[in-house]
Design a protein around this motif. Structure first.
Motif, PDB file in Angstrom:
ATOM      1  N   GLU A 177      22.358 -38.254   6.167  1.00 39.64           N
ATOM      2  CA  GLU A 177      21.670 -38.270   7.457  1.00 39.64           C
ATOM      3  C   GLU A 177      22.353 -39.256   8.395  1.00 39.64           C
ATOM      4  O   GLU A 177      22.395 -40.463   8.144  1.00 39.64           O
ATOM      5  CB  GLU A 177      20.208 -38.677   7.261  1.00 39.64           C
ATOM      6  CG  GLU A 177      19.356 -38.554   8.508  1.00 39.64           C
ATOM      7  CD  GLU A 177      19.072 -37.107   8.878  1.00 39.64           C
ATOM      8  OE1 GLU A 177      18.933 -36.841  10.075  1.00 39.64           O
ATOM      9  OE2 GLU A 177      18.988 -36.258   7.979  1.00 39.64           O
ATOM     10  N   LYS A 399      17.145 -28.640  13.382  1.00 41.13           N
ATOM     11  CA  LYS A 399      16.560 -27.559  12.574  1.00 41.13           C
ATOM     12  C   LYS A 399      15.686 -26.601  13.369  1.00 41.13           C
ATOM     13  O   LYS A 399      15.355 -25.520  12.883  1.00 41.13           O
ATOM     14  CB  LYS A 399      15.808 -28.068  11.345  1.00 41.13           C
ATOM     15  CG  LYS A 399      16.727 -28.719  10.321  1.00 41.13           C
ATOM     16  CD  LYS A 399      16.066 -28.870   8.976  1.00 41.13           C
ATOM     17  CE  LYS A 399      17.056 -29.474   7.984  1.00 41.13           C
ATOM     18  NZ  LYS A 399      18.089 -28.541   7.544  1.00 41.13           N
ATOM     19  N   LYS A 682      12.734 -33.178  10.697  1.00 38.90           N
ATOM     20  CA  LYS A 682      13.785 -33.107   9.682  1.00 38.90           C
ATOM     21  C   LYS A 682      13.467 -33.980   8.475  1.00 38.90           C
ATOM     22  O   LYS A 682      13.678 -33.588   7.326  1.00 38.90           O
ATOM     23  CB  LYS A 682      15.113 -33.522  10.312  1.00 38.90           C
ATOM     24  CG  LYS A 682      16.337 -33.067   9.567  1.00 38.90           C
ATOM     25  CD  LYS A 682      17.586 -33.322  10.379  1.00 38.90           C
ATOM     26  CE  LYS A 682      18.825 -32.860   9.637  1.00 38.90           C
ATOM     27  NZ  LYS A 682      20.062 -33.099  10.419  1.00 38.90           N
ATOM     28  N   ASP A 683      12.929 -35.175   8.721  1.00 40.30           N
ATOM     29  CA  ASP A 683      12.641 -36.081   7.598  1.00 40.30           C
ATOM     30  C   ASP A 683      11.302 -35.792   6.923  1.00 40.30           C
ATOM     31  O   ASP A 683      10.912 -36.474   5.975  1.00 40.30           O
ATOM     32  CB  ASP A 683      12.708 -37.540   8.047  1.00 40.30           C
ATOM     33  CG  ASP A 683      11.667 -37.872   9.109  1.00 40.30           C
ATOM     34  OD1 ASP A 683      11.006 -36.939   9.618  1.00 40.30           O
ATOM     35  OD2 ASP A 683      11.509 -39.057   9.443  1.00 40.30           O
ATOM     36  N   ARG A 685      10.642 -32.500   6.031  1.00 40.40           N
ATOM     37  CA  ARG A 685      10.852 -31.263   5.272  1.00 40.40           C
ATOM     38  C   ARG A 685      10.645 -31.548   3.781  1.00 40.40           C
ATOM     39  O   ARG A 685      11.143 -32.537   3.252  1.00 40.40           O
ATOM     40  CB  ARG A 685      12.256 -30.713   5.521  1.00 40.40           C
ATOM     41  CG  ARG A 685      12.503 -30.251   6.957  1.00 40.40           C
ATOM     42  CD  ARG A 685      11.523 -29.170   7.365  1.00 40.40           C
ATOM     43  NE  ARG A 685      11.773 -28.672   8.701  1.00 40.40           N
ATOM     44  CZ  ARG A 685      12.523 -27.600   8.984  1.00 40.40           C
ATOM     45  NH1 ARG A 685      13.094 -26.929   8.011  1.00 40.40           N
ATOM     46  NH2 ARG A 685      12.663 -27.207  10.230  1.00 40.40           N
ATOM     47  N   ASP A 702      13.729 -27.317   3.476  1.00 42.11           N
ATOM     48  CA  ASP A 702      14.863 -27.800   4.261  1.00 42.11           C
ATOM     49  C   ASP A 702      15.730 -26.662   4.762  1.00 42.11           C
ATOM     50  O   ASP A 702      16.498 -26.829   5.714  1.00 42.11           O
ATOM     51  CB  ASP A 702      15.708 -28.739   3.389  1.00 42.11           C
ATOM     52  CG  ASP A 702      16.592 -29.641   4.227  1.00 42.11           C
ATOM     53  OD1 ASP A 702      16.087 -30.232   5.190  1.00 42.11           O
ATOM     54  OD2 ASP A 702      17.800 -29.729   3.927  1.00 42.11           O
ATOM     55  N   ASN A 703      15.636 -25.485   4.153  1.00 42.43           N
ATOM     56  CA  ASN A 703      16.507 -24.366   4.512  1.00 42.43           C
ATOM     57  C   ASN A 703      15.850 -23.373   5.464  1.00 42.43           C
ATOM     58  O   ASN A 703      16.291 -22.228   5.580  1.00 42.43           O
ATOM     59  CB  ASN A 703      16.998 -23.642   3.249  1.00 42.43           C
ATOM     60  CG  ASN A 703      15.868 -23.156   2.365  1.00 42.43           C
ATOM     61  OD1 ASN A 703      14.809 -23.771   2.304  1.00 42.43           O
ATOM     62  ND2 ASN A 703      16.078 -22.059   1.656  1.00 42.43           N
TER      63      ASN A 703
END
Length: 852
Positions: A177, A399, A682-683, A685, A702-703
């Motif tokens: 990150e 994302k 993002k953090d 997920r 995350d995907n």
């Protein structure tokens, strides 16, 4: 020390297994020659006494800054942009010194400015020796130049990577990150530390490591391709070919590198060429952009030399030093150095735009025509639109992103193209770039990847034992059915559909499950039939009398028609209900009916459209009414599309899943997302919450990625909920008149018309309500037919303008002129509006010509 994510290190190790380290060593040796030459001319211990004249651009040829920008390219590039990155330099145009504004306030002249700059360099070198990266990043001015200087004198302490974006890109590629609040020196040290954790790389020098990174995951895989004509009718072509360059005019501006910024250059261009272009600001601005493009070209970019609208003279690759001003030429002194290849010389489809421009970007489709389809398949560095690159960076960083802009700017078009291209690239398909060129290929892959409604209708098929029985199907493994009594059902049958097998006299009950193995074909050469394959026998099947008594099933098609026929349809609720009854009696059949009837098969690409009534229940989960055998309705909880995508992505965690939400601002986004909004970050997920209705745990893997579109004519971006704005990246798409340059309907220039119309709209309504270029495109080409233009204007553009004006015909006349709009009568002149020639003439007069 940061741990490298397994996916990143695995990918890098795969690269290492086929990597030619000898190539890296050769590159290192070349760079060392350059580095040692700089040290020879500028020893580290002489920096406290270094004179300005030995440092700055604009004086001698071999000054420190000249060496770092132009003579040390094997070490790493800091080329591009203006000369301001060198902190202080002598400007050619007036022989004055450029000094950063903040520094200028603190000093009286260039000598005092240089003393402070030099002191900062000395501090930088001191901190570098002690590896105090934060302190280095706190020093103002010239971060890329100072970082390259650190590598010159301390090559073991940092990587020769000087771009902040490149450093962030490589960190993200390794699964680390990257904090965008950190600056170059700190990011560089973090990247180097993590690479040193990989046992196979411990003995590699920093130059080899950088070389490996760029080979493994180059942040700029896309190249820029421009056509440049070497003078009118290619008059200077032979000179260009012989000397390996391309040259253009507009010499009155002088050396482009002498300008502090593009803005300063543009001002100069207006001064010098205003009269030549009749003080038409739009034209002057376009021409200045063409010339400034030369400054933005980098080694590896491609140049097509052209003659006229349809002749390619050669294709070349930009080489060092890129742009240069060659005063000795006398005229056409702006030069870009190019390595030419004349094997691509050919006639191509006429490009009307080329008749009006010296420098023009070439898209992937035209590039394919120039180099040929076969060669195009083998290259990875094809030209890629800027918007595609911007979306990619924003999506992978955040994302979820929103493409926003006025109507007709291609938001959905670009979102779809990007989504399929990006997914194919991530899923490692061959040649994903083809979808950016070929619309048929795009649609084909979109259909393969997208989430679709499974037809998986459930059919009721009747077997008469006197003619054929279900036992025979299990023995023969397949059976054909030709058109029966209810012929309307046969063309609706799809391969994979489920079949409930009913046996008539004497059994009169459900005895089997089967599936459709071949669907009905109506082509003249094929028989009109369907084919079945067996799945499982049903034990204790439901009998005819039971079916008649059941309040849900007694009204289904086969029961209404008393099974007089062969193929009957069941609706979703009937099928779902009947299969659940069968599963209760025979749990062996459960595995054959696990796929929810008529629900979505989740693909890697899901496209949905928000609207005013779109809800949390549609997106996440909610209760739906379902009929029961007692003719009552019960509420059953059902998963929404986003929840199902997340569940599928969780089960397939190594592959990406992307959702495209069209018109996101038409729904109440905060309500649709509900409590899941927190998980988008993002953090967050992988963080689990409990959904309030089903009480089930839920997470966003995350995907999972989201691209949304937003029309700013409906709602401004500033009205979006603050929590949503924080969690999405935003990419703006504005009207692009460059697409329309050269497109004319008679003397009516589409780009001039759109630019002037939008100038008026922006002044009255704001820039977010301008008109997009796609209103004037037909199959990605500018409209040139008067009838089509008039139709688009009448049916799409005029209603938008009328909506903006709220029946204020004075305002409408300000947009379209008094000939078409009678503001006193509050009316449109429909005789003009319905006559394409008169309409175009009126619009030309009102918005473009000097008469207007």
């Amino acid at each position: 020390m940061n741990e490298i994510a397994s996916e990143g290190i695995t990918s890098l190790k795969e690269m290492l297994s086929n990597f030619d380290r000898e190539e890296a060593k050769k590159n290192y040796e070349e760079s060392e020659k350059e580095r040692m030459e700089v040290i020879r001319l500028f020893p580290l211990d002489q920096w406290p006494q270094l004179e300005l004249e030995k440092y700055a651009l604009g004086l001698e040829k071999n000054t420190y800054c000249h060496l770092l920008e132009f003579k040390t390219t094997n070490i790493g590039s800091i080329k591009g942009g203006s000369s301001a990155k060198h902190i202080i330099y002598l400007k050619h145009k007036d022989s004055s010194w450029y000094i950063p504004l903040e520094l200028k306030k603190q000093v009286n002249n260039e000598k005092e400015a240089w003393e402070k700059i030099r002191e900062n360099f000395v501090k930088t070198f001191l901190f570098a020796r002690e590896m105090k990266w934060d302190e280095i990043d706190d020093i103002p001015y010239g971060p890329s130049l100072r970082l390259k200087s650190i590598y010159i004198y301390f090559p073991d302490k940092i990587l020769p990577i000087f771009s902040k974006e490149h450093l962030i890109h490589f960190l993200n590629a390794l699964g680390i990150e990257a904090d965008r609040n950190l600056e170059r020196a700190t990011l560089n040290s973090i990247l180097l530390q993590n690479l040193r954790q990989i046992p196979e790389l411990k003995e590699w020098n920093t130059k080899e490591l950088a070389f490996l990174l760029y080979k493994w995951a180059h942040p700029e895989q896309s190249i820029k391709v421009f056509k440049i004509s070497p003078g009118e009718d290619a008059i200077y072509w032979q000179e260009c070919l012989s000397n390996n360059y391309i040259c253009v005019g507009w010499d009155k501006t002088g050396d482009l590198k002498s300008f502090e910024s593009q803005k300063e250059f543009k001002h100069k261009f207006f001064e010098e060429y205003g009269d030549e272009y009749k003080q038409k600001s739009r034209m002057i601005s376009k021409k200045s952009k063409e010339l400034w493009t030369l400054m933005e070209l980098e080694p590896g970019d491609k140049i097509v030399a052209n003659k006229g609208k349809s002749e390619v003279l050669a294709l070349g690759e930009v080489i060092e030093p890129g742009y240069e001003w060659i005063d000795d030429r006398g005229s056409f002194c702006h030069v870009v150095h190019v390595n030419w290849d004349t094997k691509y010389a050919k006639k191509i489809t006429p490009q009307e735009k080329w008749a009006f421009v010296t420098v023009a970007e070439i898209d992937a489709k035209l590039y394919k025509e120039i180099i040929g389809s076969e060669e195009m398949k083998s290259i990875t560095d094809m030209p890629k639109e800027l918007i595609i690159q911007q979306i990619e960076v924003a999506l992978e960083n955040k994302k979820q992103i929103i493409l926003y802009g006025p109507p007709g700017t291609g938001k959905t078009y670009h979102a779809r193209r990007f989504a399929i291209w990006w997914l194919l690239k991530k899923l490692k398909y061959d040649n994903p770039n083809e979808v950016l060129i070929n619309n048929e290929t795009l649609i084909d892959y979109e259909n393969r990847l997208k989430t679709v409604k499974i037809s998986n209708k459930v059919w009721w098929v009747v077997a008469n034992p006197k003619q054929w029985s279900w036992d025979m199907l299990f023995k023969d493994k397949k059976v054909d059915f030709h058109l029966g009594r209810i012929q309307k059902n046969y063309p609706l049958v799809k391969q994979g559909d489920l079949v409930i097998g009913y046996q008539s006299n004497p059994d009169k009950k459900i005895v089997a499950l089967a599936k459709i193995s071949k669907e009905f074909n109506t082509s003249p050469n094929d028989e009109d039939k369907i084919e079945l394959e067996p799945l499982v026998r049903v034990r204790n099947g439901i009998e005819y009398e039971e079916l008649l008594r059941d309040n849900v099933l007694k009204n289904c098609e086969p029961m209404r028609l008393r099974n007089q026929g062969t193929l009957f349809a069941l609706n979703h609720d009937e099928a779902d209900y009947l299969l659940s009854l069968l599963a209760e009696r025979d749990n062996e059949i459960d595995k054959y009916i696990q796929q929810p009837i008529n629900e979505s098969s989740i693909g890697h690409f899901t496209m949905i459209t928000f609207h005013a009534s779109y809800s949390y229940e549609d997106f996440i989960e909610g209760y739906r009414p379902v009929p029961t055998s007692s003719e009552n309705l019960v509420l059953r909880i059902e998963d929404g599309i986003f929840k199902r995508v997340c569940q599928q992505a969780l089960a397939d965690s190594n592959k990406p899943y992307l959702i495209l939400i069209d018109e996101i601002n038409r729904a109440n986004v905060a309500k649709v997302l509900g409590e899941t909004i927190t998980l988008l970050e993002k953090d967050k997920r992988g963080l689990k919450i409990t959904l309030p209705q089903s009480k089930e745990p839920f997470q966003i893997p995350d995907n999972v990625y989201i691209i949304a579109t937003m029309n700013t004519a409906d709602r401004s971006i500033k009205h979006i909920d603050a929590a949503i704005r924080r969690r999405f990246a935003f990419v703006e798409l504005m009207p692009d008149t460059n697409i329309l340059v050269g497109a004319k309907i008679g003397d009516f220039e589409l780009d001039e018309f759109l630019e002037e119309l939008n100038k008026r709209i922006a002044k009255k309504e704001g820039r977010e309500k301008q008109i997009g270029h796609s209103f004037f495109l037909e199959k990605e080409k500018p409209v040139t037919d008067p009838e089509i233009f008039a139709q688009r204007f009448r049916h799409e553009i005029l209603p938008l303008l009328q909506e903006y004006c709220y029946a204020d015909y004075s305002a409408l006349a300000d947009y379209l002129g008094n000939e078409l709009v009678d503001k006193d009568e509050h009316a449109i002149d429909y005789e003009i509006l319905n006559n394409p020639e008169r309409l175009i003439k009126a619009l030309n007069k009102a918005l473009i010509s000097d008469e207007g």
